[in-house]
Design an enzyme around this catalytic site. Structure first.
Site, PDB file in Angstrom:
ATOM      1  N   ARG A  46      -1.920 -11.269 -15.281  1.00 13.26           N
ATOM      2  CA  ARG A  46      -2.165 -10.257 -14.054  1.00 13.26           C
ATOM      3  C   ARG A  46      -2.875  -9.013 -14.765  1.00 13.26           C
ATOM      4  O   ARG A  46      -2.778  -7.883 -14.033  1.00 13.26           O
ATOM      5  CB  ARG A  46      -0.981  -9.964 -13.279  1.00 13.26           C
ATOM      6  CG  ARG A  46      -0.488 -11.140 -12.434  1.00 13.26           C
ATOM      7  CD  ARG A  46       0.385 -10.699 -11.512  1.00 13.26           C
ATOM      8  NE  ARG A  46       1.655 -10.390 -12.391  1.00 13.26           N
ATOM      9  CZ  ARG A  46       2.727  -9.482 -11.843  1.00 13.26           C
ATOM     10  NH1 ARG A  46       2.604  -8.924 -10.683  1.00 13.26           N
ATOM     11  NH2 ARG A  46       3.552  -9.332 -12.681  1.00 13.26           N
TER      12      ARG A  46
ATOM     13  N   LEU B 292      -5.931  -7.909 -14.492  1.00 12.80           N
ATOM     14  CA  LEU B 292      -7.005  -7.590 -13.769  1.00 12.80           C
ATOM     15  C   LEU B 292      -6.174  -6.788 -12.678  1.00 12.80           C
ATOM     16  O   LEU B 292      -6.516  -5.645 -12.283  1.00 12.80           O
ATOM     17  CB  LEU B 292      -7.751  -8.486 -12.988  1.00 12.80           C
ATOM     18  CG  LEU B 292      -9.013  -7.959 -12.307  1.00 12.80           C
ATOM     19  CD1 LEU B 292     -10.077  -7.298 -13.227  1.00 12.80           C
ATOM     20  CD2 LEU B 292      -9.653  -9.090 -11.127  1.00 12.80           C
ATOM     21  N   LYS B 293      -5.059  -7.163 -12.244  1.00 10.58           N
ATOM     22  CA  LYS B 293      -4.413  -6.478 -11.265  1.00 10.58           C
ATOM     23  C   LYS B 293      -3.767  -5.043 -11.702  1.00 10.58           C
ATOM     24  O   LYS B 293      -4.113  -4.054 -11.146  1.00 10.58           O
ATOM     25  CB  LYS B 293      -3.158  -7.182 -10.959  1.00 10.58           C
ATOM     26  CG  LYS B 293      -2.015  -6.345 -10.119  1.00 10.58           C
ATOM     27  CD  LYS B 293      -0.742  -7.194 -10.106  1.00 10.58           C
ATOM     28  CE  LYS B 293       0.299  -6.312  -9.445  1.00 10.58           C
ATOM     29  NZ  LYS B 293       0.229  -6.125  -8.179  1.00 10.58           N
TER      30      LYS B 293
ATOM     31  N   TRP C  42       5.778 -20.529   2.832  1.00 12.38           N
ATOM     32  CA  TRP C  42       5.479 -19.684   1.543  1.00 12.38           C
ATOM     33  C   TRP C  42       5.883 -20.164   0.422  1.00 12.38           C
ATOM     34  O   TRP C  42       6.388 -19.464  -0.855  1.00 12.38           O
ATOM     35  CB  TRP C  42       6.158 -18.239   2.090  1.00 12.38           C
ATOM     36  CG  TRP C  42       5.512 -17.575   3.177  1.00 12.38           C
ATOM     37  CD1 TRP C  42       4.443 -17.692   3.686  1.00 12.38           C
ATOM     38  CD2 TRP C  42       5.879 -16.384   3.915  1.00 12.38           C
ATOM     39  NE1 TRP C  42       3.812 -16.934   4.602  1.00 12.38           N
ATOM     40  CE2 TRP C  42       4.859 -16.072   4.814  1.00 12.38           C
ATOM     41  CE3 TRP C  42       7.059 -15.510   3.753  1.00 12.38           C
ATOM     42  CZ2 TRP C  42       4.898 -15.102   5.702  1.00 12.38           C
ATOM     43  CZ3 TRP C  42       7.111 -14.497   4.689  1.00 12.38           C
ATOM     44  CH2 TRP C  42       6.136 -14.265   5.559  1.00 12.38           C
TER      45      TRP C  42
ATOM     46  N   GLU D  64       0.962 -19.111  11.009  1.00  8.52           N
ATOM     47  CA  GLU D  64       0.023 -19.702   9.916  1.00  8.52           C
ATOM     48  C   GLU D  64       0.302 -21.109   9.628  1.00  8.52           C
ATOM     49  O   GLU D  64      -0.661 -21.746   8.769  1.00  8.52           O
ATOM     50  CB  GLU D  64       0.786 -18.806   8.445  1.00  8.52           C
ATOM     51  CG  GLU D  64       0.517 -17.374   8.330  1.00  8.52           C
ATOM     52  CD  GLU D  64       1.527 -17.018   7.081  1.00  8.52           C
ATOM     53  OE1 GLU D  64       1.633 -16.065   7.068  1.00  8.52           O
ATOM     54  OE2 GLU D  64       1.335 -17.934   6.284  1.00  8.52           O
TER      55      GLU D  64
ATOM     56  N   HIS E  76      11.929 -13.668  15.150  1.00 10.00           N
ATOM     57  CA  HIS E  76      10.995 -12.433  15.022  1.00 10.00           C
ATOM     58  C   HIS E  76       9.619 -13.110  14.274  1.00 10.00           C
ATOM     59  O   HIS E  76       9.796 -14.061  13.246  1.00 10.00           O
ATOM     60  CB  HIS E  76      11.616 -11.377  13.586  1.00 10.00           C
ATOM     61  CG  HIS E  76      10.461 -10.341  13.482  1.00 10.00           C
ATOM     62  ND1 HIS E  76       9.761  -9.353  13.815  1.00 10.00           N
ATOM     63  CD2 HIS E  76       9.892 -10.366  12.239  1.00 10.00           C
ATOM     64  CE1 HIS E  76       8.976  -8.872  13.351  1.00 10.00           C
ATOM     65  NE2 HIS E  76       8.775  -9.443  12.048  1.00 10.00           N
TER      66      HIS E  76
ATOM     67  N   GLU F  27       5.218  -7.867  16.441  1.00 16.86           N
ATOM     68  CA  GLU F  27       4.707  -6.593  16.098  1.00 16.86           C
ATOM     69  C   GLU F  27       3.279  -6.542  17.064  1.00 16.86           C
ATOM     70  O   GLU F  27       2.436  -7.217  17.280  1.00 16.86           O
ATOM     71  CB  GLU F  27       3.911  -6.885  14.599  1.00 16.86           C
ATOM     72  CG  GLU F  27       3.378  -5.841  14.153  1.00 16.86           C
ATOM     73  CD  GLU F  27       2.830  -6.371  12.556  1.00 16.86           C
ATOM     74  OE1 GLU F  27       3.370  -7.074  11.900  1.00 16.86           O
ATOM     75  OE2 GLU F  27       1.869  -5.691  12.376  1.00 16.86           O
TER      76      GLU F  27
ATOM     77  N   HIS G  98       3.964   0.038   8.874  1.00 18.27           N
ATOM     78  CA  HIS G  98       3.256  -0.174   7.705  1.00 18.27           C
ATOM     79  C   HIS G  98       2.811   1.351   7.099  1.00 18.27           C
ATOM     80  O   HIS G  98       2.285   1.355   6.190  1.00 18.27           O
ATOM     81  CB  HIS G  98       1.972  -1.159   7.814  1.00 18.27           C
ATOM     82  CG  HIS G  98       2.172  -2.330   8.247  1.00 18.27           C
ATOM     83  ND1 HIS G  98       2.742  -3.289   7.250  1.00 18.27           N
ATOM     84  CD2 HIS G  98       2.337  -2.986   9.497  1.00 18.27           C
ATOM     85  CE1 HIS G  98       2.943  -4.428   8.270  1.00 18.27           C
ATOM     86  NE2 HIS G  98       2.806  -4.425   9.376  1.00 18.27           N
TER      87      HIS G  98
ATOM     88  N   CYS H 214       8.297  -4.517  12.611  1.00 19.76           N
ATOM     89  CA  CYS H 214       9.096  -5.337  11.327  1.00 19.76           C
ATOM     90  C   CYS H 214      10.060  -4.430  10.551  1.00 19.76           C
ATOM     91  O   CYS H 214      10.423  -3.515  10.862  1.00 19.76           O
ATOM     92  CB  CYS H 214       7.630  -5.512  10.613  1.00 19.76           C
ATOM     93  SG  CYS H 214       8.046  -7.109   9.629  1.00 19.76           S
TER      94      CYS H 214
HETATM   95  N1  GLN Z   1      13.969  -9.550   8.439  1.00 18.03           N
HETATM   96  C1  GLN Z   1      13.043  -9.460   7.607  1.00 18.03           C
HETATM   97  C2  GLN Z   1      12.903  -7.983   7.380  1.00 18.03           C
HETATM   98  O1  GLN Z   1      13.157  -7.395   8.107  1.00 18.03           O
HETATM   99  C3  GLN Z   1      11.507  -9.819   8.418  1.00 18.03           C
HETATM  100  C4  GLN Z   1      10.457  -9.777   7.436  1.00 18.03           C
HETATM  101  C5  GLN Z   1       9.094 -10.083   8.237  1.00 18.03           C
HETATM  102  O2  GLN Z   1       8.810 -10.346   9.341  1.00 18.03           O
HETATM  103  N2  GLN Z   1       8.077 -10.526   7.319  1.00 18.03           N
HETATM  104  O3  GLN Z   1      12.443  -7.551   6.285  1.00 18.03           O
HETATM  105 ZN    ZN Z   2       7.600  -9.003  10.539  1.00 16.47          ZN
END
Ligand code: GLN
Ligand code: ZN
Length: 765
Positions: free
Chosen positions: A16, A18-19, A567, A611, A647, A671, A700, A732
């Site tokens: 990594r 370059l990172k 993932w 996704e 969620h 979200e 964020h 989130c």
């Molecule tokens: N329960 C996870 C958190 O709060 C949910 C994270 C996510 O949605 N990516 O971090």
């Molecule tokens: Zn989330």
């Protein structure tokens, strides 16, 4: 002679480099020339690795300081006016400002939008077209890359994102179709091609993954027009790539383009070879993507050779290129850097370097006969056969259990409306109940303690005590400020997938298996290699402890089966659906154990649900069928009173809303704050029947939302949904935030909920 080539190589660096160099440059701790030098070293490394592997033709300009789509925007002068660009060469600072926004000396310019690259976990910067957008060649990067590589004597082939994929993935500021810019765009492409031609290039690679997606008639016509214009304007040989799926109904179009070589993906697009062989004209070279560019398994060379030999018989060796299904950007650098993975597991895998060797060996076998690569062929066959039988992988009880599960019956016993009555009576929550998504700040202290414990500098007991202290303080604080449904804070988790993977059988982890997610960000996905089993409860002890600290419900917190699958690098020896259902079985056990331990509200996060959607519409339903099934297997065995939450992060909910309903979670949190509740519209139009927590503030950003801002967002939600449906929560999890912001923001949120309840009470609701 058949030729071997790769479509692209990873670029963050084997360690990594370059990172780190880029981030140093951003922090103004490293100079521009240091960064450029690191870039050069990475390109040299990639070229040398491919050379040593025995590859014949090399891609160049696949390197990027951030993203290949952003490179195209810089190349074509597509720089939104807010960046104050002077209109000549696009310098690196303007380039990074587009990628990440810029905040300095009073200026505050937001970044361009970023989104997922087809169905991978790579994210690209979305081209943003302004009304009257002008396109012109504003960078010398492809030419420089070509000259740099050719100077070493290597057969260099510059890579560009093709004009149609570039346009179709872009967005117009005024909402018009990006196709409207085609006529303006093409001369700029021709200009770039001219420059490459003048520099001495023979070939150019044009990546057109949009050819494996659903195209309407206008888009198909635009493809014809675009390639006719490029053909008329350039003598270069065109190599068009089509990774990530099958050409299907776009095959006739692809085969009719005035191009010299066509790549097809024989991994994601398995089974399309014969149709393609029948469709391509006599002059066209076919690049067969037999080595998987997206997953870490060793190639089944016998199977690949059968395909290649068959194609070579039809086309002649000189019309066959051997290559990967897509760019190797999506796999880690080098398996040899893994020390801790067991020898057997390693013998089944190949990372970028090993994949380059596979491609070269396959081409060699085609040209000089199988005996030339006898050793590699034997190893590959042993790996394939070994995986079929290995005890490490196969756990018969898992298959048996899956066969016994009445899949079609999985679903809650009682309809939501009835469950709700019981749940209302059980929890006696106020109108507009408040909660959070799960994680609380992962402070320096939390991360340090976890690192010491992992390095065995801290005992299990000491670490456990530390985590419990964190949980206790967090639960106490939530109780004090008056949140209604609490969480334990997830202090024991680093990553929501890795945490579960480490506790389940069938998962392996790399030390160095980084893959670029976006810009300088890498992820190290777990590898699911075997049948998934839960040897013992994973979250029950801490959940029970957290619940013991409060009279209010504390949610049990799990990651859902689809997200764990999405993932990770997954098995290629069984369908994804089977792996998802195996994970679901383990989660089912966990859910039931949580319930028995007195945890009555359980959240199963599925941020990656959207996704997983296949690129082609005709494949959506099949995905929904198994993905919904997986969630239900995990979640629906509980009592009616037990409340299941889920969620999802930012998503375009429109084409998954029916599926979300079918998940039948009692509550979903999503979200919505940055879109000002617009994302809720899918739920409103659809008349979503269960409860929803639309996020009321953006996690964020460190910014603390004023109470009236939260209130006005909730009121927007109230205009769209029934008040009894609405929960109040952030967008989130809070793990990336600091405590002071979290405390201030959540206090505002709770106070907003109180005021709203008063208003509703006054109205006599
Ligand atoms: N329960 C996870 C958190 O709060 C949910 C994270 C996510 O949605 N990516 O971090
Ligand atoms: Zn989330």
């Amino acid at each position: 002679m058949a030729q071997s080539t790769l479509l692209g190589y990873p670029r963050l660096g084997p360690h990594r480099e370059l990172k780190f160099a880029t981030e140093r440059y951003w922090r103004q701790e490293g100079s521009l020339s240091d960064l450029l030098k690191t870039g050069l070293q990475m390109r040299e490394y990639n070229r040398d690795t491919q050379k040593q592997a025995g590859i014949d033709m090399f891609p160049c300009n696949d390197f990027s300081f951030y993203d290949q789509m952003l490179d195209m925007s810089a190349l074509l002068g597509v720089v939104p006016s807010r960046y104050g660009w002077a209109g000549n060469k696009v310098d690196l600072d303007t380039y990074f400002a587009m990628a990440r926004g810029a905040q300095h000396s009073g200026a505050d310019v937001p970044a361009c939008e970023m989104t997922k690259w087809f169905d991978t976990n790579y994210h690209y910067i979305v081209p943003e077209f302004e009304t009257g957008q002008v396109f012109k060649c504003c960078s010398n990067k492809p030419v420089d890359a070509f000259q740099e590589m050719r100077a070493t004597g290597a057969a260099a082939r510059p890579v560009l994102v093709g004009p149609m994929t570039y346009l179709l993935l872009g967005k117009s500021r005024d909402g018009s179709s990006p196709l409207g810019y085609l006529d303006a765009l093409l001369p700029a492409y021709v200009e770039v091609l001219k420059k490459l031609e003048e520099a001495g290039a023979a070939w150019v690679q044009l990546d057109e993954p949009c050819l494996v997606t659903d195209l309407d008639i206008h888009q198909k016509e635009a493809y014809e027009k675009a390639y006719a214009a490029l053909r008329a304007g350039s003598k270069l040989k065109f190599f068009v790539t089509t990774p990530f799926g099958r050409l299907d109904d776009n095959l006739a179009l692809a085969a009719s383009l005035p191009i010299d070589a066509l790549h097809i993906d024989l991994v994601a697009g398995e089974g399309q070879m014969n149709d393609v062989l029948a469709a391509v004209p006599e002059s066209m070279i076919l690049a067969l993507g037999v080595v998987d560019g997206r997953n870490i398994w060793r190639n089944n060379m016998e199977k690949s050779l059968q395909k290649l030999e068959y194609a070579a018989k039809q086309l002649g060796n000189h019309r066959v290129w051997v290559t990967t299904s897509c760019s190797l950007l999506h796999v880690p650098y080098d398996l040899d850097a893994e020390i801790k993975l067991g020898a057997q597991l390693k013998s089944w895998m190949a990372f970028a370097k090993q994949k380059a060797e596979e491609v070269a060996a396959l081409a060699c076998a085609l040209n000089e006969g199988r005996q030339k690569i006898y050793g590699a062929l034997v190893c590959s066959t042993q790996a394939t056969e070994g995986r079929k039988l290995s005890k490490l992988i196969h756990e018969p009880s898992v298959g048996e259990r899956l066969r016994e599960q009445p899949l079609s019956a999985a679903g809650r016993a009682t309809p939501f409306a009835e469950r709700r009555k019981l749940q209302v009576a059980t929890y006696k929550l106020p109108l507009f109940p408040t909660t959070t998504i799960g994680s609380f700040p992962q402070t320096e202290e939390v991360r340090k303690n976890r690192a010491s414990w992992r390095a065995q500098k801290m005992t299990d007991a000491a670490y456990d005590a530390f985590v419990r202290d964190q949980i206790a303080a967090c639960v106490k604080w939530q109780d004090e400020i008056g949140l209604d449904v609490l969480v334990h804070g997830e202090f024991e988790r680093n990553d929501m997938v890795e945490f579960f993977g480490e506790k389940l059988h069938g998962f392996a982890f790399t030390e160095n298996g980084w893959v670029q997610s976006y810009g300088t960000r890498g992820v190290k996905p777990p590898i699911i290699y075997g049948d998934v089993l839960r040897p013992e409860p994973m979250t029950v002890d801490l959940a029970r402890y957290a619940q013991s600290l409060s009279a209010k419900p504390v949610k049990g917190m799990l990651t859902g089966p689809v997200t764990i699958l999405q993932w990770s690098f997954v098995r290629d020896d069984q369908p994804r659906s089977v792996t998802a259902h195996q994970i679901a079985l383990s989660l089912q056990d966990e859910v039931l154990d949580l319930e028995s331990a007195g945890i009555s509200i359980i959240q199963i996060d599925e941020p990656a649900f959207r996704e997983g959607l296949p690129l082609r519409r005709k494949e959506h339903q099949a995905y929904f069928d198994w993905a919904i099934q997986a969630f239900r297997m995990a979640s629906t065995g509980v009592k009616d009173e037990t409340q299941i939450h889920t969620h999802m992060c930012y998503s375009d909910f429109n084409n998954i809303i029916t599926a979300i309903k079918d998940l039948d979670a009692d509550v979903i949190s999503i979200e919505t704050s940055r879109s000002q509740m617009e994302l809720l519209d899918a739920f409103v139009t659809f008349k979503y029947p269960n409860e929803i927590g639309p996020g009321v503030y953006d996690i964020h950003s460190p910014r603390v939302p004023p109470e009236d801002e939260i209130l006005s967002l909730i009121e927007k939600a109230c205009q769209r949904l029934e008040p009894w449906q609405i929960w109040i929560n952030p967008d989130c999890g809070l793990k990336t935030r600091d405590w002071p912001e979290v405390k201030a923001s959540l206090s505002c949120m709770v106070s907003a909920a109180r005021h709203l309840r008063e208003r509703y009470a006054a109205k006599g609701a």
